[in-house]
Design a protein around this motif. Structure first.
Motif, PDB file in Angstrom:
ATOM      1  N   HIS A 129      -4.010 -15.372   2.562  1.00 55.43           N
ATOM      2  CA  HIS A 129      -5.254 -14.902   1.967  1.00 55.43           C
ATOM      3  C   HIS A 129      -5.377 -13.381   2.022  1.00 55.43           C
ATOM      4  O   HIS A 129      -6.249 -12.796   1.359  1.00 55.43           O
ATOM      5  N   LEU A 130      -4.523 -12.701   2.782  1.00 62.56           N
ATOM      6  CA  LEU A 130      -4.584 -11.237   2.848  1.00 62.56           C
ATOM      7  C   LEU A 130      -4.036 -10.576   1.589  1.00 62.56           C
ATOM      8  O   LEU A 130      -4.385  -9.422   1.292  1.00 62.56           O
ATOM      9  N   LEU A 131      -3.190 -11.290   0.873  1.00 68.76           N
ATOM     10  CA  LEU A 131      -2.495 -10.681  -0.264  1.00 68.76           C
ATOM     11  C   LEU A 131      -3.379 -10.699  -1.502  1.00 68.76           C
ATOM     12  O   LEU A 131      -3.163 -11.441  -2.456  1.00 68.76           O
ATOM     13  N   GLN A 132      -4.399  -9.866  -1.475  1.00 76.18           N
ATOM     14  CA  GLN A 132      -5.325  -9.739  -2.582  1.00 76.18           C
ATOM     15  C   GLN A 132      -5.611  -8.265  -2.822  1.00 76.18           C
ATOM     16  O   GLN A 132      -5.436  -7.426  -1.935  1.00 76.18           O
ATOM     17  N   ALA A 133      -6.024  -7.967  -4.028  1.00 77.36           N
ATOM     18  CA  ALA A 133      -6.335  -6.582  -4.368  1.00 77.36           C
ATOM     19  C   ALA A 133      -7.538  -6.091  -3.576  1.00 77.36           C
ATOM     20  O   ALA A 133      -8.393  -6.884  -3.146  1.00 77.36           O
ATOM     21  N   ARG A 162      -7.869  -4.739  -0.634  1.00 75.93           N
ATOM     22  CA  ARG A 162      -7.922  -4.877   0.819  1.00 75.93           C
ATOM     23  C   ARG A 162      -6.825  -3.981   1.412  1.00 75.93           C
ATOM     24  O   ARG A 162      -5.651  -4.114   1.049  1.00 75.93           O
ATOM     25  N   PRO A 163      -7.181  -3.093   2.341  1.00 77.29           N
ATOM     26  CA  PRO A 163      -6.148  -2.261   2.966  1.00 77.29           C
ATOM     27  C   PRO A 163      -5.304  -3.094   3.917  1.00 77.29           C
ATOM     28  O   PRO A 163      -5.829  -3.842   4.752  1.00 77.29           O
ATOM     29  N   LEU A 164      -3.996  -2.964   3.803  1.00 76.59           N
ATOM     30  CA  LEU A 164      -3.046  -3.712   4.614  1.00 76.59           C
ATOM     31  C   LEU A 164      -2.079  -2.761   5.306  1.00 76.59           C
ATOM     32  O   LEU A 164      -1.904  -1.620   4.879  1.00 76.59           O
ATOM     33  N   ARG A 165      -1.433  -3.283   6.345  1.00 82.69           N
ATOM     34  CA  ARG A 165      -0.276  -2.611   6.916  1.00 82.69           C
ATOM     35  C   ARG A 165       0.859  -3.635   6.911  1.00 82.69           C
ATOM     36  O   ARG A 165       0.661  -4.785   7.306  1.00 82.69           O
ATOM     37  N   ALA A 166       2.018  -3.188   6.443  1.00 82.76           N
ATOM     38  CA  ALA A 166       3.109  -4.136   6.242  1.00 82.76           C
ATOM     39  C   ALA A 166       4.446  -3.441   6.443  1.00 82.76           C
ATOM     40  O   ALA A 166       4.552  -2.206   6.381  1.00 82.76           O
ATOM     41  N   ASP A 167       5.458  -4.258   6.681  1.00 77.56           N
ATOM     42  CA  ASP A 167       6.820  -3.736   6.633  1.00 77.56           C
ATOM     43  C   ASP A 167       7.649  -4.608   5.696  1.00 77.56           C
ATOM     44  O   ASP A 167       7.212  -5.686   5.256  1.00 77.56           O
ATOM     45  N   PHE A 168       8.833  -4.125   5.387  1.00 81.20           N
ATOM     46  CA  PHE A 168       9.671  -4.756   4.368  1.00 81.20           C
ATOM     47  C   PHE A 168      11.110  -4.746   4.843  1.00 81.20           C
ATOM     48  O   PHE A 168      11.516  -3.914   5.661  1.00 81.20           O
ATOM     49  N   HIS A 169      11.897  -5.664   4.311  1.00 79.52           N
ATOM     50  CA  HIS A 169      13.326  -5.624   4.574  1.00 79.52           C
ATOM     51  C   HIS A 169      14.072  -5.949   3.292  1.00 79.52           C
ATOM     52  O   HIS A 169      13.506  -6.461   2.318  1.00 79.52           O
ATOM     53  N   GLY A 170      15.366  -5.627   3.323  1.00 84.00           N
ATOM     54  CA  GLY A 170      16.172  -5.810   2.124  1.00 84.00           C
ATOM     55  C   GLY A 170      16.498  -4.480   1.483  1.00 84.00           C
ATOM     56  O   GLY A 170      16.115  -3.405   1.958  1.00 84.00           O
ATOM     57  N   ARG A 171      17.214  -4.565   0.363  1.00 84.11           N
ATOM     58  CA  ARG A 171      17.600  -3.371  -0.391  1.00 84.11           C
ATOM     59  C   ARG A 171      17.404  -3.653  -1.871  1.00 84.11           C
ATOM     60  O   ARG A 171      17.301  -4.803  -2.301  1.00 84.11           O
ATOM     61  N   GLY A 172      17.362  -2.596  -2.665  1.00 84.54           N
ATOM     62  CA  GLY A 172      17.280  -2.760  -4.095  1.00 84.54           C
ATOM     63  C   GLY A 172      15.867  -2.603  -4.618  1.00 84.54           C
ATOM     64  O   GLY A 172      14.973  -2.089  -3.942  1.00 84.54           O
ATOM     65  N   GLU A 173      15.658  -3.061  -5.830  1.00 85.38           N
ATOM     66  CA  GLU A 173      14.382  -2.878  -6.515  1.00 85.38           C
ATOM     67  C   GLU A 173      13.296  -3.822  -6.015  1.00 85.38           C
ATOM     68  O   GLU A 173      12.116  -3.554  -6.195  1.00 85.38           O
ATOM     69  N   LEU A 174      13.691  -4.938  -5.404  1.00 85.47           N
ATOM     70  CA  LEU A 174      12.716  -5.935  -4.957  1.00 85.47           C
ATOM     71  C   LEU A 174      12.982  -6.239  -3.492  1.00 85.47           C
ATOM     72  O   LEU A 174      13.980  -6.878  -3.154  1.00 85.47           O
ATOM     73  N   LEU A 175      12.092  -5.762  -2.626  1.00 81.97           N
ATOM     74  CA  LEU A 175      12.223  -5.990  -1.193  1.00 81.97           C
ATOM     75  C   LEU A 175      11.596  -7.335  -0.815  1.00 81.97           C
ATOM     76  O   LEU A 175      11.034  -8.024  -1.661  1.00 81.97           O
ATOM     77  N   THR A 176      11.689  -7.688   0.450  1.00 81.74           N
ATOM     78  CA  THR A 176      11.022  -8.870   0.974  1.00 81.74           C
ATOM     79  C   THR A 176       9.945  -8.422   1.948  1.00 81.74           C
ATOM     80  O   THR A 176      10.204  -7.602   2.837  1.00 81.74           O
ATOM     81  N   LEU A 177       8.727  -8.919   1.753  1.00 81.69           N
ATOM     82  CA  LEU A 177       7.623  -8.589   2.641  1.00 81.69           C
ATOM     83  C   LEU A 177       7.855  -9.220   3.999  1.00 81.69           C
ATOM     84  O   LEU A 177       8.133 -10.412   4.095  1.00 81.69           O
ATOM     85  N   GLY A 178       7.734  -8.407   5.051  1.00 81.08           N
ATOM     86  CA  GLY A 178       7.875  -8.916   6.405  1.00 81.08           C
ATOM     87  C   GLY A 178       6.509  -9.138   7.035  1.00 81.08           C
ATOM     88  O   GLY A 178       5.679  -9.885   6.507  1.00 81.08           O
ATOM     89  N   HIS A 179       6.256  -8.443   8.121  1.00 75.35           N
ATOM     90  CA  HIS A 179       4.961  -8.551   8.790  1.00 75.35           C
ATOM     91  C   HIS A 179       3.877  -7.912   7.919  1.00 75.35           C
ATOM     92  O   HIS A 179       4.083  -6.868   7.314  1.00 75.35           O
ATOM     93  N   CYS A 180       2.711  -8.543   7.879  1.00 76.31           N
ATOM     94  CA  CYS A 180       1.593  -8.031   7.081  1.00 76.31           C
ATOM     95  C   CYS A 180       0.301  -8.316   7.835  1.00 76.31           C
ATOM     96  O   CYS A 180       0.077  -9.445   8.277  1.00 76.31           O
ATOM     97  N   GLU A 181      -0.543  -7.300   7.983  1.00 76.13           N
ATOM     98  CA  GLU A 181      -1.819  -7.471   8.675  1.00 76.13           C
ATOM     99  C   GLU A 181      -2.898  -6.672   7.950  1.00 76.13           C
ATOM    100  O   GLU A 181      -2.611  -5.687   7.267  1.00 76.13           O
ATOM    101  N   ALA A 182      -4.128  -7.118   8.086  1.00 75.57           N
ATOM    102  CA  ALA A 182      -5.251  -6.418   7.468  1.00 75.57           C
ATOM    103  C   ALA A 182      -5.569  -5.156   8.257  1.00 75.57           C
ATOM    104  O   ALA A 182      -5.575  -5.167   9.492  1.00 75.57           O
ATOM    105  N   GLU A 183      -5.831  -4.072   7.546  1.00 77.41           N
ATOM    106  CA  GLU A 183      -6.281  -2.841   8.188  1.00 77.41           C
ATOM    107  C   GLU A 183      -7.800  -2.693   8.074  1.00 77.41           C
ATOM    108  O   GLU A 183      -8.384  -1.810   8.692  1.00 77.41           O
ATOM    109  N   GLY A 184      -8.417  -3.552   7.299  1.00 73.36           N
ATOM    110  CA  GLY A 184      -9.860  -3.513   7.125  1.00 73.36           C
ATOM    111  C   GLY A 184     -10.266  -4.620   6.178  1.00 73.36           C
ATOM    112  O   GLY A 184      -9.426  -5.342   5.638  1.00 73.36           O
ATOM    113  N   PRO A 185     -11.576  -4.776   5.956  1.00 79.07           N
ATOM    114  CA  PRO A 185     -12.036  -5.819   5.033  1.00 79.07           C
ATOM    115  C   PRO A 185     -11.756  -5.449   3.593  1.00 79.07           C
ATOM    116  O   PRO A 185     -11.570  -4.274   3.246  1.00 79.07           O
TER     117      PRO A 185
END
Length: 224
Positions: free
Chosen positions: A49-53, A55-78
């Motif tokens: 439910h965090l993946l919505q327009a 909303r401020p988030l903090r996230a990391d990514f892994h992989g290479r290329g044009e399309l990464l993979t979302l790793g950890h994701c947390e809300a930074e605010g409402p």
């Protein structure tokens, strides 16, 4: 341009656009403080439910290329409470960034204007069209297409009693018919009287058109 998604730890990001991918996943377009526009796959993202327009988030990514993979994701605010025309305006900002920014081309100086504009759209105060025009002017400037509104393409000062047309490659040119110089000077001075607001809407649409291409903006259709 490709990128290594494992560098730098958590990054502030905002979701610009999502679309379904396979059974439960999403393909995301995000705007980040360090990487700019980020393309990423969110595994089982439709359940997050965090993946919505807006909303401020903090996230990391892994992989290479044009399309990464979302790793950890947390809300930074409402999530910002955008409704009605404010919601359409927010979608318009997101579509502008999706269409005009290249993936992984950082523009950290855009993040604060973006957040400030979204926050203002969620409140009563400055007219929404003025907020959009200010952001459009900033976006063009950051991308290297800024408008000089106080002088024409020949280097002469814009005259309050003159009229001007816009050549996207050169700038403002004196013309027998066109936008009033008084309005252009008002826009440059951030003085938004009614005539300046009408001129700004037409002027910014003309300035953005060469960079957006022929495909219509979906968010503009929503306004109609």
């Amino acid at each position: 341009m490709t990128t290594d998604g494992d560098s730098g730890g958590l990054e502030q990001v905002w979701v610009l656009h999502t679309r379904p991918y396979r059974n439960t996943s999403l393909i995301l377009e995000l705007f980040g403080e360090r990487r700019g526009r980020i393309g990423a796959v969110a595994r089982s993202g439709r359940k997050n439910h965090l993946l919505q327009a807006f909303r401020p988030l903090r996230a990391d990514f892994h992989g290479r290329g044009e399309l990464l993979t979302l790793g950890h994701c947390e809300a930074e605010g409402p999530a910002l409470p955008l409704t009605g025309r404010g919601l359409f305006c927010g979608l318009y900002l997101n579509e502008l960034l999706t269409r005009l920014l290249h993936r992984f081309d950082p523009h950290p100086e855009l993040l604060s204007p973006y957040v400030v504009t979204l926050s203002a759209l969620a409140q009563d105060g400055v007219p929404q069209d003025v907020l959009l025009r200010r952001f459009e002017l900033t976006l063009l400037d950051v991308l290297g297409y800024g408008l000089a509104l106080e002088q024409d393409a020949n280097g002469a000062p814009v005259r309050a009693d003159g009229t001007y047309q816009l050549d996207p490659h050169q700038g403002l040119l004196p013309a027998r018919e066109g936008w009033p110089g008084n309005d252009l000077l008002a826009i440059a001075a951030d003085a938004w009287h009614d005539s300046a607001r009408r001129t700004a809407r037409q002027l910014l649409r003309a300035a953005l058109a060469p960079h957006l291409g022929s495909k219509p903006l979906m968010s503009r259709e929503l306004f109609r």
